[in-house]
Structure formats: structure tokens, C-alpha cells
Design an enzyme around this catalytic site. Sequence first.
Site, PDB file in Angstrom:
ATOM      1  N   CYS A 179       0.860  -1.428   0.029  1.00 30.37           N
ATOM      2  CA  CYS A 179      -0.009  -0.111   0.057  1.00 30.37           C
ATOM      3  C   CYS A 179       0.880   1.103  -0.092  1.00 30.37           C
ATOM      4  CB  CYS A 179      -1.003  -0.141   0.980  1.00 30.37           C
ATOM      5  SG  CYS A 179      -2.451   1.017   1.028  1.00 30.37           S
ATOM      6  N   HIS A 180       0.604   2.229   1.029  1.00 31.90           N
ATOM      7  CA  HIS A 180       1.679   3.253   1.206  1.00 31.90           C
ATOM      8  C   HIS A 180       3.005   3.260   1.684  1.00 31.90           C
ATOM      9  CE1 HIS A 180      -2.298   5.115   0.766  1.00 31.90           C
ATOM     10  NE2 HIS A 180      -1.830   6.152   0.606  1.00 31.90           N
TER      11      HIS A 180
END
Length: 175
Positions: A109-110
Amino acid sequence: MPDRKIAFLVAAEGIERVELTEPWKAVSDAGYEPVLLSPKAGEVQTFNHLTAAETATADQTVGDASVDDFAALVLPGGVANPDALRTDAKAVAFVKSFMQSGKPVAAICHAPWTLVEADVVRGKRMTSWPSLQTDLRNAGAEWVDETVVTDGNLITSRKPDDLPAFSKTLLGALG
């Protein structure tokens, strides 16, 4: 035993809960010992997107950790989590050393924001949450929109829906 310990590096808050708990369960079920690292000792706050979820207690500070003690590194996402980690010099140095070790590093994800800060994505083919693609390209990575991408010792995935493939790929990299 270092070959059975898996480091999970998180900040004090903003961790996407399932991106910590799902890979944690996968490595634990496979007989590995997950270890929660954070820049500071004490509790860390997980989130279900933007809603606070349960807390967990860091097992060790990243400043007291050694890459030699672990078989792999997992970097869970959440927007605030990697954003905080990339401002912590010890966390960034740990991530950079882990990438240089050749041992598996799995980011979802991030989480690749921390990899960008560690300057270890240049020339790597990888994926992430879509909003990071410009950051990754600007740091020299080739960004692709795929469920899971492996390039050398780096494993990346886009989002919580990718967790089954992410965890399976991580376990495969561990042998």
C-alpha cells in the site's frame, strides 16, 4: 534464532490494521516469529482506514534492532504510518540496510514511501497504492498496477485486497 524472526516495522500510529495482522498471522502460522519494531517503545495504534482500531505493543525499538537478527522485513501501510517512518532516521537506515542485505523486504500500500526515503527503489519494478506511483517513478522505480510484484529481494503489493497474494509471496521468498 535469526532465520525464524520476521521484523514488522511500524510508526506509533496510522498503521492499516489488516496490513499488519494478516501477514503477521501468515508468518506466525508458517512457524516464524513476528517481531513488532517501532521508533519508540510502547503501544502503537492501528486503524481500519481512518477509524482507530486496536493497539499493539512494540517488542523492540528499531534503533536497538539489527538486520542480522531477522530473516525478512515487512512494511505495513496506512497513510500516516510510512509518512511518519520516513521522517525517522533510524527507521530509514534500518530499511536501507535491510534492502542492502538481500533479505526479503515486503511493502504494501503506502509503505513504499519509506523505501523512497531510504533511496532503494531506483531501477526496481514495483507496485503500491496508486497515489504513490508518481513518487516512485520520481525516485527511479518502474511502477506497475499489479497485485504483487517481486524484484530481487523486494516484494510489493497495492492494497488490502492483495494481502493473500502478498503473504503467499512473502512466505515463498522465505523458502
